[in-house]
Enzyme design. Sequence first.
Site, PDB file in Angstrom:
ATOM      1  N   VAL A 143       0.843  -1.206   0.000  1.00  0.00           N
ATOM      2  CA  VAL A 143       0.000   0.000   0.000  1.00  0.00           C
ATOM      3  C   VAL A 143       0.877   1.256   0.000  1.00  0.00           C
ATOM      4  O   VAL A 143       0.597   2.220  -0.728  1.00  0.00           O
ATOM      5  CB  VAL A 143      -0.959  -0.010   1.207  1.00  0.00           C
ATOM      6  N   LYS A 185      -6.366  -1.546  10.283  1.00  0.00           N
ATOM      7  CA  LYS A 185      -7.666  -1.871  10.880  1.00  0.00           C
ATOM      8  C   LYS A 185      -7.510  -2.588  12.217  1.00  0.00           C
ATOM      9  O   LYS A 185      -8.272  -2.360  13.147  1.00  0.00           O
ATOM     10  CB  LYS A 185      -8.491  -2.705   9.916  1.00  0.00           C
ATOM     11  N   GLU A 187      -9.623   6.177   6.633  1.00  0.00           N
ATOM     12  CA  GLU A 187     -10.506   5.704   5.560  1.00  0.00           C
ATOM     13  C   GLU A 187     -10.019   4.388   4.973  1.00  0.00           C
ATOM     14  O   GLU A 187     -10.813   3.507   4.626  1.00  0.00           O
ATOM     15  CB  GLU A 187     -10.592   6.762   4.448  1.00  0.00           C
ATOM     16  N   VAL A 206     -10.929   0.429   6.316  1.00  0.00           N
ATOM     17  CA  VAL A 206     -12.145  -0.345   6.048  1.00  0.00           C
ATOM     18  C   VAL A 206     -12.539  -0.219   4.579  1.00  0.00           C
ATOM     19  O   VAL A 206     -12.816   0.881   4.096  1.00  0.00           O
ATOM     20  CB  VAL A 206     -13.322   0.141   6.925  1.00  0.00           C
ATOM     21  N   GLY A 234     -10.946  -0.692   1.614  1.00  0.00           N
ATOM     22  CA  GLY A 234     -10.070  -0.213   0.541  1.00  0.00           C
ATOM     23  C   GLY A 234     -10.528   1.129   0.004  1.00  0.00           C
ATOM     24  O   GLY A 234     -10.701   2.080   0.764  1.00  0.00           O
ATOM     25  N   GLY A 241      -2.670 -15.145  -5.075  1.00  0.00           N
ATOM     26  CA  GLY A 241      -2.233 -14.004  -4.260  1.00  0.00           C
ATOM     27  C   GLY A 241      -3.358 -13.339  -3.489  1.00  0.00           C
ATOM     28  O   GLY A 241      -3.183 -12.267  -2.943  1.00  0.00           O
ATOM     29  N   GLU A 300      -3.097 -15.156   2.179  1.00  0.00           N
ATOM     30  CA  GLU A 300      -1.749 -15.239   2.729  1.00  0.00           C
ATOM     31  C   GLU A 300      -1.370 -16.701   2.954  1.00  0.00           C
ATOM     32  O   GLU A 300      -2.230 -17.590   2.998  1.00  0.00           O
ATOM     33  CB  GLU A 300      -1.697 -14.510   4.089  1.00  0.00           C
ATOM     34  N   LYS A 308     -12.813  -4.829  10.997  1.00  0.00           N
ATOM     35  CA  LYS A 308     -13.499  -3.777  10.238  1.00  0.00           C
ATOM     36  C   LYS A 308     -14.900  -3.535  10.813  1.00  0.00           C
ATOM     37  O   LYS A 308     -15.369  -2.395  10.882  1.00  0.00           O
ATOM     38  CB  LYS A 308     -13.565  -4.172   8.770  1.00  0.00           C
TER      39      LYS A 308
END
Lengths: 431, 431
Positions: free
Chosen positions: B12, B103, B127, B130, B132, B185, B188, B203
């Site tokens: 990210v 989160k 933001e 939760v 994306g 992918g 995990e 979330k």
Amino acid sequence: MLNIGLIGAGTVGGGVVKLLHSQAPFFRNVLGLPVHLHTIADKAVNRFPQLPVGNANCTDDADTVINDPDIRIVIELVGGTTFAKDIILRSLAKGKRVITANKALIAEHGPEIFQTAERHGVSVYFEAAVGGGMPVIKTIREALVGNEIHSVKTIINGTCNYILTQMSLQGLSFSNALAQAQAKGYAEADPSLDVGGGDSGHKVAIMASLIYGGYVPFNKISIEGISTLGHEDIAFARDLGYCIKLLGIMKRNPVNDACDVRVHPAMLRTDHILASVNDVFNAVLLEGDAVGQILLYGRGAGELPTASAVMSDIVDAARDIIGATPRRIPMSYYQTGNELPLKPIASIISRYYLRLGLVDVPGVLGTIAAIFGKHGISIASVMQRENLSQECVPVIFLTHTASEQNVRLALAEIAQLDMVKCAARVIRIEE
Amino acid sequence: MLNIGLIGAGTVGGGVVKLLHSQAPFFRNVLGLPVHLHTIADKAVNRFPQLPVGNANCTDDADTVINDPDIRIVIELVGGTTFAKDIILRSLAKGKRVITANKALIAEHGPEIFQTAERHGVSVYFEAAVGGGMPVIKTIREALVGNEIHSVKTIINGTCNYILTQMSLQGLSFSNALAQAQAKGYAEADPSLDVGGGDSGHKVAIMASLIYGGYVPFNKISIEGISTLGHEDIAFARDLGYCIKLLGIMKRNPVNDACDVRVHPAMLRTDHILASVNDVFNAVLLEGDAVGQILLYGRGAGELPTASAVMSDIVDAARDIIGATPRRIPMSYYQTGNELPLKPIASIISRYYLRLGLVDVPGVLGTIAAIFGKHGISIASVMQRENLSQECVPVIFLTHTASEQNVRLALAEIAQLDMVKCAARVIRIEE
């Protein structure tokens, strides 16, 4: 105290009075925003006794609101583009924040309104102008601010969507479905702004201006309504795995190309996410370069859904006043000097549903196919239905991607043939 | 200059660097927000050459960001709840705004974080924590601020939704679908936080706290994951016109009742709007008293969708700094002293899918039906399938609305019967 003046206490205005009555204590005590409904103005003074107006001053004179220096926020909910415009411009000139649900006014006179607001250092809030309680404006201007938005596809008029849903599910004709919508209160006595596509066009003009960061004039958007749609087309579409929706479409690719902005009936595969948006519901499908596809879905109209959006604007306006951020979201790009070029509908590329009414004679399909081929139009599938009448056989072609210009040329040539008996019906297919 | 410090340049974080590279000129020139990516800190310094870092200072030491007085906004994207918490608390103590996608940290340590922020007069922006790129937090806190939100139903974990979609469409077992998700992918190597429901629970704890205006502790939410779901249940559900989704559910009715907050697999009729949310997509269905139903739909995870939400927070933070509105959206209610009572899962009312494994002997259905009746459970439909094995016939009951407590008592009594051979499978049905 952040005093609010409300002008117009009709359907949406009445909803605002009700929600402020219930929510203002929360705004004051939890959010720290001391909002107060100070004055309500409406010519129809008989509306006041029906509403929880509390200790608000009730008047039939809008000037009482506009001229009161204690009122910081004016909510315009009278509708129309003349008196409403006057109210808004005069309120802005006095340094008041203005909240409006008036999509026609923003779409047709947005530049004048936003320039007046910028000049006086205040903001206009218009979340309720598009999509009722769905946060369409907030999502475009705030949540997706880090995105280039490639495309928007939207079902943004509940009246049309209700009519199309009834035509599809019950096999009704347009006029019978319209009558049913009117009986249920979903369509006005004069439904032309809705079924003609104008209301969708107003909302699409606003959305396109925000997305592309310029001014998209309402009167240059290509708009087709739903009143000429035959229920047989809806039935044929269904047989082919499609439904028909009135779509607002915005595309620009590459970024510096002219904007493709239009409103028209479109076919969608029944597994398309917008195909399941039925009855009076609205939806906005946005595609951004970072976020991918985002869908907003909800009721796009009505007393309380629209009032819900006004409440969101009240809180934003109150926060901006408290925080001394008069121009938190600048609108200076929204002006006539910054008008954006629009792509003419004739220059778009699309897939098409073409219904021809042909005489059932040998060789007719070959002749038609040759004309399509000559104009570079490739046919994906053909379906010939049984006779609807003695003289006219409906034949349906789904094309691969073709230019609108070429489709029009081919159909003009086909219309000259003796074997063609009815006008061709054209519906663009959206992926 | 509004200098930004980014801590964590992984998936990210890398997306944030890319989007800031492309969008910062727009933020500066059009929005009037002079943001600048000043410093990037990551232990894995080999990440820097892969990214468009521009003239940002690149370091392996997070303290370089935290201790730099020129940095006004800190973006925490390291994950986890120890080092990340330390970064955030120290940054807040220095009066910096903090943006996070974490989160788990908000859900498990939100009160401490928000109280620290309030004490130092700054805000935490989350933001990206939760959903994306879906504007879940903004919609709840800003767009729907004028509503009492009655209920939320959400598909908020893409890994689980992908697995359930593959189990449903391809008839895969849970373990095969999980392996496929890992190969793509989407899951995990250790998938337990996702498939066990914990990620959804994080979330949901955040959403419930915001909706109900108090603190909903993560560790008191009832959470069931999907790893024990059999593909035969998914097949049976489909035969009955239902699909199975991992739902986060929040309900409170009446308003002063305890909050019903939970995460578990649930059946939805195939015409439910959430039933068509497939693969890695997420959706949040909110129901407010004014707005009615609102749905948000989109990708809930991934590099750029999540970075898109961080960009929205950067712009909000920048506007708050420019506008001197440090506490534009107060979070003072989000504290341990304001903990809300939660409804125990045993006290909920629901419809149920109950699959029993019975010996195929005369009278068995009558015996079972009598036990249900004794506990006040009314049966809506029964389906007996062909033998799966020699000894055990699956019999499926769909109940009308019943209390969870009564269902558990009935099943405990049924489990004592000789004619019962396999453990009962219970799935709640959502309308």
